[in-house]
Scaffold this active site. Structure first.
Site, mmCIF file in Angstrom:
data_model
loop_
_atom_site.group_PDB
_atom_site.id
_atom_site.type_symbol
_atom_site.label_atom_id
_atom_site.label_comp_id
_atom_site.label_asym_id
_atom_site.label_seq_id
_atom_site.Cartn_x
_atom_site.Cartn_y
_atom_site.Cartn_z
ATOM 1 N N ARG A 41 -6.737 -56.018 1.358
ATOM 2 C CA ARG A 41 -5.289 -56.035 1.198
ATOM 3 C C ARG A 41 -4.899 -54.710 0.547
ATOM 4 O O ARG A 41 -5.709 -54.083 -0.140
ATOM 5 C CB ARG A 41 -4.861 -57.185 0.286
ATOM 6 N N LYS A 66 -5.279 -62.912 -4.719
ATOM 7 C CA LYS A 66 -4.808 -64.203 -4.190
ATOM 8 C C LYS A 66 -5.876 -65.289 -4.348
ATOM 9 O O LYS A 66 -6.114 -66.068 -3.442
ATOM 10 C CB LYS A 66 -4.365 -64.062 -2.733
ATOM 11 N N HIS A 135 -1.977 -54.502 6.176
ATOM 12 C CA HIS A 135 -2.517 -55.849 6.421
ATOM 13 C C HIS A 135 -3.032 -55.994 7.854
ATOM 14 O O HIS A 135 -3.890 -56.824 8.120
ATOM 15 C CB HIS A 135 -1.485 -56.923 6.081
ATOM 16 N N ARG A 138 -6.654 -55.416 7.749
ATOM 17 C CA ARG A 138 -7.399 -56.597 7.270
ATOM 18 C C ARG A 138 -7.640 -57.560 8.433
ATOM 19 O O ARG A 138 -8.753 -58.035 8.643
ATOM 20 C CB ARG A 138 -6.632 -57.291 6.142
ATOM 21 N N HIS A 161 -11.952 -65.396 1.658
ATOM 22 C CA HIS A 161 -11.084 -66.571 1.799
ATOM 23 C C HIS A 161 -11.693 -67.775 1.086
ATOM 24 O O HIS A 161 -12.860 -68.074 1.256
ATOM 25 C CB HIS A 161 -10.911 -66.944 3.281
ATOM 26 N N TYR A 170 -9.411 -65.948 13.303
ATOM 27 C CA TYR A 170 -10.154 -64.865 13.938
ATOM 28 C C TYR A 170 -11.115 -65.363 15.008
ATOM 29 O O TYR A 170 -11.283 -64.725 16.039
ATOM 30 C CB TYR A 170 -10.919 -64.065 12.882
#
Length: 182
Positions: A41, A66, A135, A138, A161, A170
């Site tokens: 990010r 995050k 982004h 990413r 994640h 993805y």
């Protein structure tokens, strides 16, 4: 302009080529390449410090935001080269004694806004059909890993994640996974 949220590998390469002809080619190429390779990010990449990089050991510490899983990634040959070139050029920048990896010409940490602007400008110079932003790099990383046949769990860990639902995007839309069915 397309509303697509990721760049393809060929678009990333075109972005890098355009960065070579900008005002800060060593910094911008290194930043774009590392942002893509590590799926960062914008706030993660502009927060990198020199201490996060172990060139001798060939590793970089990725502090995910995050509430993501932070981890250590290997530094790959192309990025090590770009990083070494940038670190040599960085010595001539005002603020070279700073801890921040990516510096502005004024010697400050490169801001999120400046990173957005430089990637947008490179995308325009590269003639991309989309106006790129950080982004998208990413997402490009996630799709490139899926295209290489990486397992969803590995991609999840690599991108930091916590929830696999953020990673399935993805692999679920990847046509390559259907190639060997018949």
């Amino acid at each position: 302009m397309s509303s697509r949220k990721h760049l393809t590998l060929s678009e990333v390469k075109r972005l890098l080529l355009a960065a070579r002809y900008g005002t800060d080619p060593e910094r911008d190429c290194c930043l774009i390449w590392m942002c893509f390779i590590h799926g960062c990010r914008v706030s993660e990449i502009n927060s990198w410090k020199l201490a996060d990089i172990d060139l001798n050991g060939g590793n970089i510490y990725i502090h995910r935001l995050k509430n993501g899983f932070s981890t250590i990634h290997p530094l790959y040959a192309n990025e090590r080269s770009a990083l070494s070139t940038w670190l040599e050029t960085r010595k001539s920048y005002r603020g070279a004694d700073s801890d921040w990896l990516f510096l502005s010409r004024k010697g400050n940490r490169l801001s999120r806004q400046r990173i957005y602007a430089l990637i947008r400008d490179c995308s325009i110079r590269a003639g991309l059909e989309v106006e790129a932003h950080p982004h998208m790099l990413r997402h490009a990383c996630g799709f490139a890993l899926a295209d290489k046949g990486m397992d969803t769990r590995l991609i999840q860990d690599y991108l930091g994640h916590r929830n696999i639902q953020h990673t399935v995007l993805y692999t679920a839309s990847n046509a390559r996974r259907f190639r060997e069915i018949w």
